[in-house]
Design a protein around this motif. Structure first.
Motif, short mmCIF file in Angstrom:
data_model
loop_
_atom_site.label_atom_id
_atom_site.label_comp_id
_atom_site.label_asym_id
_atom_site.label_seq_id
_atom_site.Cartn_x
_atom_site.Cartn_y
_atom_site.Cartn_z
N ASP A 1 -11.22 -5.13 -11.60
CA ASP A 1 -10.34 -6.23 -11.21
C ASP A 1 -9.24 -5.76 -10.26
O ASP A 1 -8.92 -6.42 -9.29
CB ASP A 1 -9.71 -6.87 -12.44
CG ASP A 1 -8.78 -8.00 -12.10
OD1 ASP A 1 -9.25 -8.97 -11.49
OD2 ASP A 1 -7.57 -7.91 -12.42
N ARG A 2 -8.66 -4.60 -10.54
CA ARG A 2 -7.57 -4.10 -9.71
C ARG A 2 -7.46 -2.60 -9.88
O ARG A 2 -7.64 -2.08 -10.98
CB ARG A 2 -6.25 -4.77 -10.07
CG ARG A 2 -5.05 -4.17 -9.36
CD ARG A 2 -3.80 -4.99 -9.53
NE ARG A 2 -3.88 -6.25 -8.83
CZ ARG A 2 -2.84 -7.06 -8.62
NH1 ARG A 2 -1.66 -6.73 -9.05
NH2 ARG A 2 -2.99 -8.20 -7.98
N GLU A 3 -7.16 -1.91 -8.77
CA GLU A 3 -6.96 -0.47 -8.81
C GLU A 3 -5.49 -0.17 -8.56
O GLU A 3 -4.89 -0.70 -7.64
CB GLU A 3 -7.83 0.24 -7.77
CG GLU A 3 -9.32 0.11 -8.04
CD GLU A 3 -10.16 0.87 -7.03
OE1 GLU A 3 -9.56 1.48 -6.12
OE2 GLU A 3 -11.39 0.84 -7.15
N LEU A 4 -4.94 0.70 -9.40
CA LEU A 4 -3.56 1.14 -9.24
C LEU A 4 -3.58 2.65 -9.00
O LEU A 4 -4.25 3.38 -9.73
CB LEU A 4 -2.72 0.84 -10.48
CG LEU A 4 -2.32 -0.62 -10.72
CD1 LEU A 4 -3.49 -1.45 -11.20
CD2 LEU A 4 -1.20 -0.70 -11.73
N GLU B 1 0.81 -1.22 0.00
CA GLU B 1 0.00 0.00 0.00
C GLU B 1 0.84 1.27 0.00
O GLU B 1 0.31 2.36 -0.20
CB GLU B 1 -0.90 0.02 1.24
CG GLU B 1 -1.98 -1.04 1.27
CD GLU B 1 -2.85 -0.90 2.51
OE1 GLU B 1 -3.06 0.25 2.95
OE2 GLU B 1 -3.27 -1.93 3.04
N HIS C 1 2.43 0.21 -7.58
CA HIS C 1 1.90 -1.15 -7.65
C HIS C 1 2.72 -2.02 -6.71
O HIS C 1 3.95 -2.12 -6.84
CB HIS C 1 2.01 -1.68 -9.09
CG HIS C 1 1.58 -3.11 -9.25
ND1 HIS C 1 0.30 -3.53 -9.03
CD2 HIS C 1 2.28 -4.22 -9.60
CE1 HIS C 1 0.21 -4.82 -9.26
NE2 HIS C 1 1.41 -5.27 -9.60
N ASP C 2 2.06 -2.63 -5.74
CA ASP C 2 2.73 -3.50 -4.78
C ASP C 2 3.91 -2.81 -4.11
O ASP C 2 4.98 -3.40 -3.90
CB ASP C 2 3.19 -4.80 -5.45
CG ASP C 2 2.03 -5.74 -5.74
OD1 ASP C 2 0.96 -5.53 -5.16
OD2 ASP C 2 2.21 -6.67 -6.54
N THR D 1 -8.28 1.89 -12.96
CA THR D 1 -8.99 0.66 -12.62
C THR D 1 -8.94 -0.27 -13.81
O THR D 1 -9.37 0.09 -14.92
CB THR D 1 -10.45 0.93 -12.23
OG1 THR D 1 -10.48 1.77 -11.07
CG2 THR D 1 -11.18 -0.36 -11.93
N GLU E 1 -0.23 -5.62 -15.96
CA GLU E 1 -1.18 -4.61 -15.49
C GLU E 1 -0.52 -3.23 -15.36
O GLU E 1 -1.16 -2.20 -15.58
CB GLU E 1 -1.81 -5.03 -14.15
CG GLU E 1 -0.82 -5.38 -13.07
CD GLU E 1 -0.58 -6.88 -12.96
OE1 GLU E 1 -0.53 -7.38 -11.83
OE2 GLU E 1 -0.46 -7.54 -14.02
#
Length: 673
Positions: free
Chosen positions: A561-564, A412, A575-576, A553, A459
């Protein structure tokens, strides 16, 4: 109990002490340098005193200025935190002589444990097992080399007054001993004012196990179980946990009993840590764990002990310093669950872990765990101090759950433009070896290429390309950059993005290319609606992306599916825990290597020259040290980029240099003649 406390420290430890002191109703007093005038610890204190310019030796390490601040503010007690003056017996005596309460161990205990050679001799007398090595008074290079040869390589050279990995050098071969000794002596002199060293046998599969001890003025000493601090890089702790994986009850009793004996041998009072090195080649065994040193202060990693015991160690420090007994008996100190801590540093793992300095213009930390920090949005990471940004601490029922929770927390993190190691920490926590508990102090070095060299995931590529296209599409009616006010068109102006003449329909779209943290990426983009929805075809992978002001998104089967997250108005994605900087490519660019190095060795950050191993005219091999720079409390060797001849060395020992300054030039071997 006293009514006020001055913290003779800075950053996250000062903030940490203030938190408990406020809860106990004490008036809090900060000291600060000119560089820290707007620091978080200054803002959080009830009162603050300027004690000098930015260099620590002229401010935080100046005992007279700290004592003057205490007198000026009417402070009744001084808490030294950790580092700085915390293990300075002379300072402790001066505090007590001034009629103030010293929140720390007796000066005699600090002296007894402050020098590694004397401490080990004392431990031998107390029946505490110690690592084989040389502790002698003869500090001649010849004697030290002879002892190292007799011990057998690899060996560790350690500054006798050292700590935190400073003044510690591993030497693998006899021919490298002289260079390692010189470097350890320089760091010992620079950091602690003492160049003396000791030699120890290097354990090939070492684990770093330490025990939190606490003593009071009534003669009682207890332990609060052990911590494992084996995940290290260059002897600096990276991730700590409590309890230690693989520790059974019998081994725990052996090591904690030894720790209590060690503390009692010096009549210890207050918080301290007994550090052990364990040979992990066959698991943890009671007869394969040896005393290394004692830290006569609170430790950076104390929160993991607090998490598994439910004890506020700072509160214990304050109460014991006021003459109260330890609040709990040994049998009443619990060990519940598992705790882990990750040290978030301002450093760039992809660039040799070089420290990163500057203003935290974008700063996001997880909100659902314990975070100890001394900075906030807009704070300055200075060249003058340790580059720690924060400590992330989690507590769970099991080790696996704690590791997963801490990995998610690291993911995060969003820090920019200062580089941070959050992505690296996350990869450490998710590595199969770490998850299985198969760790030792060489883990990071052995796995470094995996932990630091990463390829941009699909992504990330899709999100970056979609942002480029969306921002170009929305750029002020395609006005030429020269006609736009302010930033000259901004990063996404049509010509800058290479998207001038972009078509909303028609033939198959041309490929869009960009660089993502320097790596070439390519995809074909099709607009879906209003210039915010895009389909990104990466060849083997196709993704839909919805570009928002603060992020992207990714859509899969019509569902998010995933938010960056992204930095507003900056070409940066997170990201990560990893910051990804991207830029458009104006024309087709191959993936070949860039131009060869020009041989100029530039300072990676401001600092001081401490050695110049090479001279103009010397023939050097690739990797040979040319100039050694000291910055942010560590030495950084600038090495020859190829075989060649040193053309110039433009600095001398003692010179202060700026970021990017050319320090030396090496001419390639093929250019000679």
């Amino acid at each position: 109990m006293f009514k006020s406390v001055l913290v003779a420290n800075r950053g996250e430890i000062a903030c940490r002490v203030f938190r408990t002191a406020r809860r106990m109703g004490l008036r809090t007093i900060a000291v600060h340098s000119e560089a820290d005038a707007d620091a978080l610890h200054v803002r959080e204190a009830d009162e603050a005193v300027l004690i000098g310019p930015a260099p620590a030796r002229e401010s935080y390490l100046d005992a007279a200025k700290v004592l003057a601040a205490a007198k000026q503010t009417g402070a009744e007690a001084i808490h030294p935190g950790y580092g700085v003056l915390s293990e300075n017996a002379d300072f402790a005596e001066a505090v007590m002589a001034a009629g103030l309460v010293w929140i720390g161990p007796p000066p005699a205990a600090i002296r007894a444990m402050g020098l590694k050679d004397a401490a080990k001799s004392l431990m031998i007398e107390a029946g505490v097992p110690v690592t084989p090595g040389y502790l002698g008074e003869d500090q001649s290079a010849e004697r030290l080399k002879k002892e190292a040869d007799a011990i057998g390589y690899p060996v560790l050279i350690k500054a006798v007054a050292g700590g935190g990995g400073k003044g510690m050098k591993k030497v693998d071969r006899a021919e490298d001993f002289a260079d390692g000794l010189a470097s350890a002596q320089r760091e010992g002199q620079s950091s602690f004012g003492d160049p003396r060293v000791l030699i120890e046998k290097y354990i090939t599969r070492p684990r770093h196990i330490e025990v939190q001890v606490f003593g009071d003025s009534h003669g009682d000493v207890v332990h609060l179980h052990e911590r494992d601090c084996s995940l290290q890089r260059r002897h600096q702790k990276v991730i700590e946990e409590a309890p230690a994986p693989g520790m059974d009850a019998a081994v725990r009793k052996a090591v904690t009993d030894a720790a209590v004996r060690a503390a009692k041998a010096v009549n210890y009072e207050g918080a301290g840590t007994i550090e052990f090195i364990a040979d992990a080649s066959d698991g943890l065994k009671a007869d394969r764990i040896w005393f290394m040193e004692m830290n006569t202060r609170l430790q950076v990693e104390h929160p993991v002990t607090e998490a598994i015991t439910g004890v506020d160690l700072v509160e214990w420090q304050l109460r014991v310093a006021a003459g109260e007994p330890i609040p709990l008996k040994q049998a009443d100190i619990p060990l519940n669950g598992w705790a882990m801590e990750a040290r978030l540093y301002a450093e760039d793992p992809a660039n040799g872990f070089l420290p990163s300095i500057g203003r935290l213009e974008h700063f996001h930390l997880p909100e659902d765990i314990r975070v100890d920090t001394g900075v906030t949005w807009g704070s300055e990471v200075s060249q003058f101090y340790d580059p720690m940004i924060a400590k992330l601490i989690v507590h769970a029922d099991t080790r696996a759950a704690a590791a997963a929770q801490l990995a998610a927390a690291c993911g995060e993190v969003g820090v920019w433009p200062v580089r941070a190691n959050a992505g690296f920490l996350k990869r450490c926590l998710e590595h199969p070896r770490f998850i299985s508990g198969d760790v030792d102090t060489g883990f990071i070095a052995a796995e470094e290429s995996t932990l630091t060299s990463i390829e941009p995931a699909p992504e990330i590529q899709a999100a970056a390309l979609a942002i480029l296209a969306a921002d170009a599409h929305h750029a002020e009616e395609w006005v030429r950059p020269s006609d736009r006010p302010g930033r000259g068109g901004g990063p996404w102006a049509p010509t800058a993005a290479g998207l001038y003449g972009f078509r909303m329909n028609g033939a198959r779209p041309a490929p869009h290319r960009a660089r993502l943290n320097g790596a070439l990426i390519e995809g074909r983009l099709t607009p879906e609606e209003h210039g915010s929805y895009w389909t990104v075809d990466l060849g083997e992978t196709t993704m839909d992306a919805y570009v928002l002001t603060g992020g992207v998104t990714l859509i899969h089967d019509g569902r998010p599916d995933r938010e960056l997250s992204r930095v507003i108005d900056e070409p940066v994605l997170f990201h990560d825990g990893q910051a990804w900087e991207f830029e458009p490519i104006l024309h087709k660019t191959g993936a070949g290597s860039g131009p060869a190095s020009d041989g100029a060795l530039r300072a990676p950050m401001p600092g001081k020259i401490v050695a110049t191993p090479a001279m103009a005219g010397d023939t050097v091999a690739r990797g040979a040290p040319i100039v050694v720079l000291e910055a942010m409390k560590m030495e950084h060797a600038l090495i020859a980029p190829f075989d060649g001849v040193v053309e110039t060395v433009g600095v001398a020992v003692g010179d202060q240099v700026t970021d990017g300054a050319v320090l030396a030039v090496v001419r390639a071997a093929e250019d000679q003649g």
